[in-house]
Scaffold this motif. Structure first.
Motif, short mmCIF file in Angstrom:
data_model
loop_
_atom_site.label_atom_id
_atom_site.label_comp_id
_atom_site.label_asym_id
_atom_site.label_seq_id
_atom_site.Cartn_x
_atom_site.Cartn_y
_atom_site.Cartn_z
N PHE A 154 0.83 -1.21 0.00
CA PHE A 154 0.00 0.00 0.00
C PHE A 154 0.86 1.26 0.00
O PHE A 154 0.54 2.25 -0.67
CB PHE A 154 -0.93 -0.02 1.22
CG PHE A 154 -1.76 1.22 1.35
CD1 PHE A 154 -2.83 1.46 0.50
CD2 PHE A 154 -1.48 2.16 2.34
CE1 PHE A 154 -3.60 2.60 0.62
CE2 PHE A 154 -2.23 3.31 2.47
CZ PHE A 154 -3.30 3.53 1.60
N GLN A 155 1.97 1.23 0.73
CA GLN A 155 2.89 2.37 0.72
C GLN A 155 3.48 2.57 -0.68
O GLN A 155 3.62 3.71 -1.15
CB GLN A 155 4.00 2.16 1.75
CG GLN A 155 3.52 2.12 3.19
CD GLN A 155 2.88 3.43 3.63
OE1 GLN A 155 3.32 4.51 3.23
NE2 GLN A 155 1.85 3.34 4.44
N LYS A 156 3.83 1.49 -1.34
CA LYS A 156 4.34 1.60 -2.70
C LYS A 156 3.27 2.11 -3.65
O LYS A 156 3.55 2.88 -4.58
CB LYS A 156 4.87 0.24 -3.19
CG LYS A 156 6.17 -0.20 -2.52
CD LYS A 156 6.62 -1.55 -3.04
CE LYS A 156 7.97 -1.94 -2.45
NZ LYS A 156 9.06 -1.11 -2.99
N LEU A 157 2.02 1.70 -3.43
CA LEU A 157 0.92 2.18 -4.26
C LEU A 157 0.71 3.68 -4.07
O LEU A 157 0.45 4.41 -5.04
CB LEU A 157 -0.36 1.40 -3.95
CG LEU A 157 -1.61 1.85 -4.73
CD1 LEU A 157 -1.40 1.65 -6.22
CD2 LEU A 157 -2.84 1.07 -4.25
N ARG A 158 0.82 4.16 -2.84
CA ARG A 158 0.72 5.61 -2.59
C ARG A 158 1.82 6.35 -3.34
O ARG A 158 1.57 7.43 -3.90
CB ARG A 158 0.82 5.89 -1.10
CG ARG A 158 -0.42 5.52 -0.30
CD ARG A 158 -0.26 5.93 1.16
NE ARG A 158 0.02 7.36 1.27
CZ ARG A 158 0.32 7.98 2.42
NH1 ARG A 158 0.42 7.27 3.53
NH2 ARG A 158 0.54 9.27 2.44
N HIS A 159 3.00 5.76 -3.38
CA HIS A 159 4.11 6.37 -4.13
C HIS A 159 3.76 6.46 -5.62
O HIS A 159 4.01 7.49 -6.27
CB HIS A 159 5.37 5.54 -3.91
CG HIS A 159 6.54 6.00 -4.71
ND1 HIS A 159 7.28 7.11 -4.38
CD2 HIS A 159 7.10 5.50 -5.85
CE1 HIS A 159 8.24 7.28 -5.27
NE2 HIS A 159 8.16 6.31 -6.17
N GLU A 319 -4.24 -1.30 -7.52
CA GLU A 319 -3.04 -1.38 -8.36
C GLU A 319 -3.40 -1.55 -9.83
O GLU A 319 -2.74 -0.97 -10.71
CB GLU A 319 -2.15 -2.52 -7.89
CG GLU A 319 -1.40 -2.24 -6.60
CD GLU A 319 -0.29 -3.22 -6.33
OE1 GLU A 319 0.81 -2.79 -6.00
OE2 GLU A 319 -0.55 -4.44 -6.44
N ASP A 320 -4.43 -2.33 -10.11
CA ASP A 320 -4.87 -2.47 -11.51
C ASP A 320 -5.38 -1.14 -12.05
O ASP A 320 -5.12 -0.80 -13.22
CB ASP A 320 -5.96 -3.53 -11.61
CG ASP A 320 -5.42 -4.94 -11.38
OD1 ASP A 320 -4.19 -5.13 -11.54
OD2 ASP A 320 -6.21 -5.83 -11.02
N GLU A 321 -6.12 -0.39 -11.24
CA GLU A 321 -6.60 0.90 -11.70
C GLU A 321 -5.45 1.87 -11.95
O GLU A 321 -5.47 2.65 -12.92
CB GLU A 321 -7.57 1.48 -10.66
CG GLU A 321 -8.89 0.73 -10.55
CD GLU A 321 -9.78 1.28 -9.45
OE1 GLU A 321 -9.28 2.14 -8.67
OE2 GLU A 321 -10.94 0.86 -9.36
N THR A 322 -4.44 1.85 -11.08
CA THR A 322 -3.27 2.71 -11.31
C THR A 322 -2.57 2.34 -12.60
O THR A 322 -2.17 3.22 -13.37
CB THR A 322 -2.30 2.57 -10.12
OG1 THR A 322 -2.99 2.94 -8.91
CG2 THR A 322 -1.10 3.47 -10.30
N LEU A 323 -2.41 1.06 -12.86
CA LEU A 323 -1.77 0.63 -14.10
C LEU A 323 -2.61 1.03 -15.31
O LEU A 323 -2.06 1.43 -16.34
CB LEU A 323 -1.55 -0.88 -14.07
CG LEU A 323 -0.71 -1.48 -15.20
CD1 LEU A 323 0.69 -0.89 -15.20
CD2 LEU A 323 -0.64 -2.99 -15.08
N ASN A 324 -3.92 0.95 -15.18
CA ASN A 324 -4.79 1.38 -16.29
C ASN A 324 -4.66 2.88 -16.54
O ASN A 324 -4.69 3.33 -17.69
CB ASN A 324 -6.24 1.01 -15.98
CG ASN A 324 -6.48 -0.49 -16.00
OD1 ASN A 324 -5.75 -1.23 -16.67
ND2 ASN A 324 -7.47 -0.95 -15.26
#
Length: 463
Positions: A154-159, A319-324
């Motif tokens: 989750f911390q990496k996703l926030r980054h 994470e999938d939404e961020t990649l999209n």
């Protein structure tokens, strides 16, 4: 540094993702482009364009850039794993949390002999964790280990989400990205904050721009970004292997604890004295108590699995939404702005000529590069061939000299043997001749009369 700001954020206090400080967005801030930027100079305001680190001239310069100029050498930066946390760190966090939790519930254990119906909430919780200590400890360790993985992910996703706020391709550097100003955009990417530039989006944009700078081909950049998107999706999917393994192992460990409890409960059944009703009732009570304790292990495993399942799937969805969003930015913003000169037309002879010249120049450079490489290899082959020919000639000469020496020795030996045998034969012949001369001398004047004897016939009479 420029950041994208949505219109609805005007007048609000936000936190800067680059320096992690608070700032207030002006209420009258108007976006300088279609995406909008904070702190970016308005287009057409007469302000000079930002100078690139590589010394490239601004897009409005009167003198065009020589397309044969050598590209600057860039080293990039070491990319960190965007989705997989360190396994030793997560295990350490999980172990510490497990020991802490068992230390918290340890004082709440119920006294021996107290009926379960009279347990308090904390006593019931302590009973669940300490009745099957081995299974419960492993289950708790798996749960906290998985939660530590999800927290660091989750911390990496926030980054990654903070990096999406960066204006990686500002409009001030040019409406189009072509072979003349692509170096300016790359230098802008290299000047982004170090904390945020190591992200999926920034790394993909950097690789796309550097490939476009070398190849000047939109189709190759599109193929590269498509392949990079698949790679990122595979990395994100693979980062959930451990948590999914824990999600499978936790309820299974609960079932193992249940089987162990059932085995102990059944082994405690005793009906030897069927006439003693009190003994039978006591035995059945022990069995039912053991069954209740056995099912507590399954209950703990199922609670852990359900508690772990929701945050894991929620994080995977984010994470999938961020990649999209990264894919959408590359396809909708980056690719349309790339201009490789292939679309020049509509009667613009100058654009067509520039495209033809650039294409011929690029092809010529590639041809000369390949020709130089081919010449280098041919020289290496010729050098190796000469070296091998010299070595082969030296080997043949050495073998010839050796063979001739051997043959000469053999011929000389054969001749010596023949001469020796001839000398012996001549000596023997001389001895025979001398003997014959001696015999003839002894005979002297003697005559040798040879008398012929008449043969007798078959039918003659003997005398």
């Amino acid at each position: 540094m420029s950041l994208k700001a949505e219109p609805e954020m005007a007048g609000k206090v936000v936190r800067c993702p680059g320096c992690n400080t608070k700032l207030q967005i002006p209420e009258t801030a108007a976006p300088s482009s279609a995406t909008g930027t904070i702190g970016a100079p308005p287009s057409g305001g007469g302000l000079p364009l930002p100078d690139a680190a590589g010394g490239l001239p601004p897009s409005g310069a009167s003198e065009p850039m020589n397309f044969q100029q050598e590209k600057p050498q860039r080293t990039g930066w070491k990319e960190a794993d965007p989705t997989n946390p360190n396994g030793f760190v997560t295990f350490g966090i999980g172990l510490v949390l497990t020991l802490t939790w068992f230390g918290i519930v340890f004082p709440f254990q119920a006294p021996d002999g107290k009926d379960m119906s009279q347990f308090t909430t904390m006593e019931f919780v302590a009973n669940v964790f300490y009745k099957h200590l081995e299974v419960s400890f492993i289950n708790t360790l798996f749960f906290f280990w998985a939660m530590a993985i999800l927290y660091l992910k989750f911390q990496k996703l926030r980054h990654q989400r903070e990096a999406l706020l960066l204006d990686v391709l500002p409009q001030e550097l040019g409406q189009q990205i072509n072979s003349q100003n692509v170096g300016t955009f790359i230098d802008h990417v290299y000047n982004l904050p170090h904390r945020l530039r190591d992200s999926l989006m920034v790394n993909r944009i950097r690789k796309a721009l550097e490939l476009f700078e070398i190849k000047t081909s939109t189709s190759e950049v599109s193929n590269m970004m498509s392949s990079q998107s698949n790679i990122d999706a595979a990395r994100i999917g693979g980062s959930y292997i451990m948590t999914r393994a824990f999600l499978w192992a936790i309820p299974l460990m609960g079932f193992i604890g249940t089987v162990i409890g059932l085995s102990h409960a059944i082994s405690g059944m005793s009906f030897r004295d069927m006439g003693n009703v009190d003994a039978i009732i006591s035995s059945l009570g022990a069995v039912t108590s053991g069954l209740g304790t056995a099912f507590d292990a399954t209950l703990l495993g199922l609670i852990f699995a359900v508690t772990l399942n929701f945050p894991m799937n929620s994080l995977a969805k984010s994470e999938d939404e961020t990649l999209n969003e990264i894919d959408a930015f590359c396809n909708e913003v980056l690719l349309p702005r790339l201009h490789d000169g292939a679309g020049a037309g509509g009667g613009d002879i100058g654009a067509i000529a520039d495209s033809v010249i650039k294409g011929l120049s690029s092809t010529q450079r590639e041809f000369l590069t390949d020709l130089n490489e081919l010449s280098k290899r041919m020289n290496e082959y010729a050098t190796n061939l000469d070296r091998r020919s010299d070595a082969f000639q030296a080997t043949v000469q050495k073998e010839f000299i050796h063979n001739m020496t051997t043959m000469r020795g053999e011929v000389e030996g054969a001749l010596r043997d023949s001469m020796k045998m001839t000398s012996q034969y001549i000596a023997a012949l001389e001895t025979g001749i001398r003997g014959l001369n001696t015999v003839l001398k002894e005979l002297g004047e003697k005559q040798i009369i040879i008398q012929q004897t008449k043969k007798k016939g078959w039918f003659s009479r003997g005398e």
